[in-house]
Scaffold this motif. Structure first.
Motif, mmCIF file in Angstrom:
data_model
loop_
_atom_site.group_PDB
_atom_site.id
_atom_site.type_symbol
_atom_site.label_atom_id
_atom_site.label_comp_id
_atom_site.label_asym_id
_atom_site.label_seq_id
_atom_site.Cartn_x
_atom_site.Cartn_y
_atom_site.Cartn_z
ATOM 1 N N VAL A 179 -18.226 -15.942 -29.431
ATOM 2 C CA VAL A 179 -18.423 -17.328 -28.844
ATOM 3 C C VAL A 179 -17.112 -18.396 -29.738
ATOM 4 C CG1 VAL A 179 -19.747 -19.508 -29.101
ATOM 5 C CG2 VAL A 179 -20.706 -17.190 -28.618
ATOM 6 N N ILE A 180 -17.146 -17.921 -30.975
ATOM 7 C CA ILE A 180 -15.904 -18.654 -31.880
ATOM 8 C C ILE A 180 -14.641 -18.453 -31.220
ATOM 9 C CG2 ILE A 180 -15.019 -19.088 -34.026
ATOM 10 C CD1 ILE A 180 -17.956 -18.809 -35.301
ATOM 11 N N LEU A 181 -14.332 -17.172 -31.035
ATOM 12 C CA LEU A 181 -13.228 -16.566 -30.457
ATOM 13 C C LEU A 181 -12.781 -17.280 -29.126
ATOM 14 C CD1 LEU A 181 -13.295 -12.907 -31.568
ATOM 15 C CD2 LEU A 181 -11.507 -14.659 -32.397
ATOM 16 N N ASP A 182 -13.720 -17.367 -28.371
ATOM 17 C CA ASP A 182 -13.710 -17.822 -26.878
ATOM 18 C C ASP A 182 -13.193 -19.418 -27.042
ATOM 19 O OD1 ASP A 182 -14.184 -15.592 -25.747
ATOM 20 O OD2 ASP A 182 -16.148 -16.033 -25.120
ATOM 21 N N ARG A 183 -13.742 -20.049 -28.033
ATOM 22 C CA ARG A 183 -13.588 -21.357 -28.214
ATOM 23 C C ARG A 183 -12.255 -21.682 -28.744
ATOM 24 N NH1 ARG A 183 -19.208 -23.464 -30.855
ATOM 25 N NH2 ARG A 183 -20.364 -23.603 -28.779
ATOM 26 N N CYS A 184 -11.781 -20.905 -29.334
ATOM 27 C CA CYS A 184 -10.263 -21.023 -30.461
ATOM 28 C C CYS A 184 -9.163 -20.651 -29.460
ATOM 29 C CB CYS A 184 -10.455 -20.203 -31.637
ATOM 30 S SG CYS A 184 -11.605 -20.445 -33.014
ATOM 31 N N LYS A 185 -8.149 -21.494 -29.599
ATOM 32 C CA LYS A 185 -6.948 -21.130 -28.655
ATOM 33 C C LYS A 185 -5.822 -20.861 -29.620
ATOM 34 C CE LYS A 185 -9.404 -21.587 -25.013
ATOM 35 N NZ LYS A 185 -9.762 -20.322 -24.105
ATOM 36 N N ILE A 186 -5.991 -21.449 -30.896
ATOM 37 C CA ILE A 186 -4.740 -21.252 -31.730
ATOM 38 C C ILE A 186 -5.042 -20.414 -32.753
ATOM 39 C CG2 ILE A 186 -3.277 -22.712 -33.173
ATOM 40 C CD1 ILE A 186 -3.070 -23.988 -30.419
ATOM 41 N N VAL A 187 -4.137 -19.679 -33.404
ATOM 42 C CA VAL A 187 -4.298 -18.879 -34.648
ATOM 43 C C VAL A 187 -3.112 -19.150 -35.441
ATOM 44 C CG1 VAL A 187 -3.044 -16.953 -33.593
ATOM 45 C CG2 VAL A 187 -4.384 -16.454 -35.408
ATOM 46 N N SER A 188 -3.192 -19.258 -36.651
ATOM 47 C CA SER A 188 -2.321 -19.385 -37.748
ATOM 48 C C SER A 188 -1.920 -17.913 -38.460
ATOM 49 C CB SER A 188 -2.724 -20.348 -39.024
ATOM 50 O OG SER A 188 -2.833 -21.682 -38.332
ATOM 51 N N TYR A 189 -0.908 -17.320 -38.449
ATOM 52 C CA TYR A 189 -0.700 -16.278 -38.827
ATOM 53 C C TYR A 189 0.216 -16.365 -40.172
ATOM 54 C CZ TYR A 189 -1.417 -14.145 -34.679
ATOM 55 O OH TYR A 189 -1.953 -13.349 -33.505
ATOM 56 N N ALA A 190 -0.068 -15.749 -41.425
ATOM 57 C CA ALA A 190 0.632 -15.830 -42.515
ATOM 58 C C ALA A 190 1.235 -14.565 -42.799
ATOM 59 C CB ALA A 190 -0.321 -16.194 -43.556
ATOM 60 N N MET A 191 2.557 -14.521 -43.561
ATOM 61 C CA MET A 191 3.374 -13.243 -43.559
ATOM 62 C C MET A 191 4.309 -13.444 -44.868
ATOM 63 S SD MET A 191 5.338 -13.179 -39.979
ATOM 64 C CE MET A 191 4.075 -13.782 -38.970
ATOM 65 N N TRP A 192 4.968 -12.225 -45.081
ATOM 66 C CA TRP A 192 5.822 -12.553 -46.371
ATOM 67 C C TRP A 192 7.187 -11.952 -45.588
ATOM 68 C CZ3 TRP A 192 5.799 -14.327 -51.097
ATOM 69 C CH2 TRP A 192 6.738 -13.769 -51.865
ATOM 70 N N ASP A 193 8.224 -13.272 -46.056
ATOM 71 C CA ASP A 193 9.566 -12.890 -45.311
ATOM 72 C C ASP A 193 10.455 -12.165 -46.193
ATOM 73 O OD1 ASP A 193 10.339 -14.636 -47.225
ATOM 74 O OD2 ASP A 193 10.937 -16.321 -45.622
ATOM 75 N N GLY A 194 10.140 -11.708 -47.134
ATOM 76 C CA GLY A 194 10.746 -11.042 -48.468
ATOM 77 C C GLY A 194 11.035 -11.796 -49.469
ATOM 78 N N GLU A 195 11.121 -12.965 -49.330
ATOM 79 C CA GLU A 195 11.002 -14.073 -50.441
ATOM 80 C C GLU A 195 9.880 -14.999 -50.849
ATOM 81 O OE1 GLU A 195 14.813 -16.117 -50.286
ATOM 82 O OE2 GLU A 195 15.999 -14.049 -49.661
ATOM 83 N N LYS A 196 9.336 -15.402 -49.851
ATOM 84 C CA LYS A 196 8.393 -16.145 -49.680
ATOM 85 C C LYS A 196 7.164 -16.222 -48.872
ATOM 86 C CE LYS A 196 11.357 -19.810 -47.850
ATOM 87 N NZ LYS A 196 12.539 -19.206 -47.738
ATOM 88 N N PRO A 197 6.309 -16.821 -48.886
ATOM 89 C CA PRO A 197 5.119 -16.731 -47.582
ATOM 90 C C PRO A 197 5.763 -17.561 -46.545
ATOM 91 C CG PRO A 197 4.205 -17.601 -49.566
ATOM 92 C CD PRO A 197 5.751 -17.509 -49.977
ATOM 93 N N TYR A 198 5.393 -17.129 -45.272
ATOM 94 C CA TYR A 198 5.924 -17.718 -44.050
ATOM 95 C C TYR A 198 4.712 -17.850 -43.197
ATOM 96 C CZ TYR A 198 8.251 -18.371 -39.547
ATOM 97 O OH TYR A 198 8.626 -18.903 -38.385
ATOM 98 N N ALA A 199 4.429 -18.889 -42.605
ATOM 99 C CA ALA A 199 3.220 -18.924 -41.647
ATOM 100 C C ALA A 199 3.750 -19.697 -40.447
ATOM 101 C CB ALA A 199 2.230 -20.011 -42.431
ATOM 102 N N VAL A 200 3.005 -19.617 -39.530
ATOM 103 C CA VAL A 200 3.372 -19.881 -38.165
ATOM 104 C C VAL A 200 2.050 -20.114 -37.313
ATOM 105 C CG1 VAL A 200 3.641 -17.796 -37.189
ATOM 106 C CG2 VAL A 200 4.980 -19.588 -36.067
ATOM 107 N N ILE A 201 2.116 -21.155 -36.367
ATOM 108 C CA ILE A 201 0.740 -21.324 -35.703
ATOM 109 C C ILE A 201 1.205 -20.951 -34.382
ATOM 110 C CG2 ILE A 201 -0.755 -23.184 -34.650
ATOM 111 C CD1 ILE A 201 -0.175 -24.824 -37.300
ATOM 112 N N MET A 202 0.399 -19.957 -33.586
ATOM 113 C CA MET A 202 0.643 -19.605 -32.159
ATOM 114 C C MET A 202 -0.644 -19.645 -31.302
ATOM 115 S SD MET A 202 2.873 -16.344 -33.182
ATOM 116 C CE MET A 202 3.513 -15.962 -31.682
ATOM 117 N N ASN A 203 -0.531 -19.696 -29.984
ATOM 118 C CA ASN A 203 -1.410 -19.291 -29.236
ATOM 119 C C ASN A 203 -1.901 -17.998 -29.170
ATOM 120 O OD1 ASN A 203 0.232 -21.750 -27.627
ATOM 121 N ND2 ASN A 203 -2.326 -21.948 -27.328
#
Length: 145
Positions: A3-27
């Protein structure tokens, strides 16, 4: 959780770019495998920072989806103020999909975002980069105020 997944349309992904954290918001779109694994599907342009990171630097990714957010103020005891929300947190391995896997991911994504069963022209999946986060762990939290 579904039910929660069905309501959510946006996800924030966090990863490592080799030097620092990198986060991006996507559908995103999602599905559960027959074994119960959660898969998140997102898309982007054919090139860019997140594509480069996932292809060559880091494919271990954390994700958070949330919905139903609202601030609840306690006018008499401010310390009791807070937020109500529903969230899902996950982590796993992100991969870039090709061919029929990419097409399937695009269809799952579109259906989740629009509620419409898509009908894409042949080769539509070749004009975007399709990502799949295969979630090794995921959890759900509901905070009611």
């Amino acid at each position: 959780m579904k039910v929660i997944l069905d309501r959510c349309k946006i996800v924030s992904y966090a990863m490592w770019d080799g030097e620092k954290p990198y986060a991006v918001i996507m559908n995103f779109g999602y599905e559960f495998t027959p074994e119960g694994k959660l898969r998140l599907y997102s898309h982007s342009a054919l090139d860019g920072k997140k594509v480069s990171i996932i292809r060559g630097i880091c494919n271990k990714v954390a994700a958070i989806m949330e919905c139903g957010e609202r601030v609840v103020i306690d006018p008499e005891i401010p310390c009791k103020s807070g937020s109500a929300f529903q969230s899902i947190m996950a982590n796993g391995t992100m991969k870039i999909l090709q061919g029929s896997e990419a097409r399937h991911a695009l269809e799952v994504f579109y259906r989740h975002q629009t509620g419409v069963v898509p009908s894409f022209p042949e080769g539509a999946e070749n004009f975007v980069t399709m990502f799949c986060l295969e979630c090794d762990e995921y959890s759900c939290k509901i905070c009611v105020k």
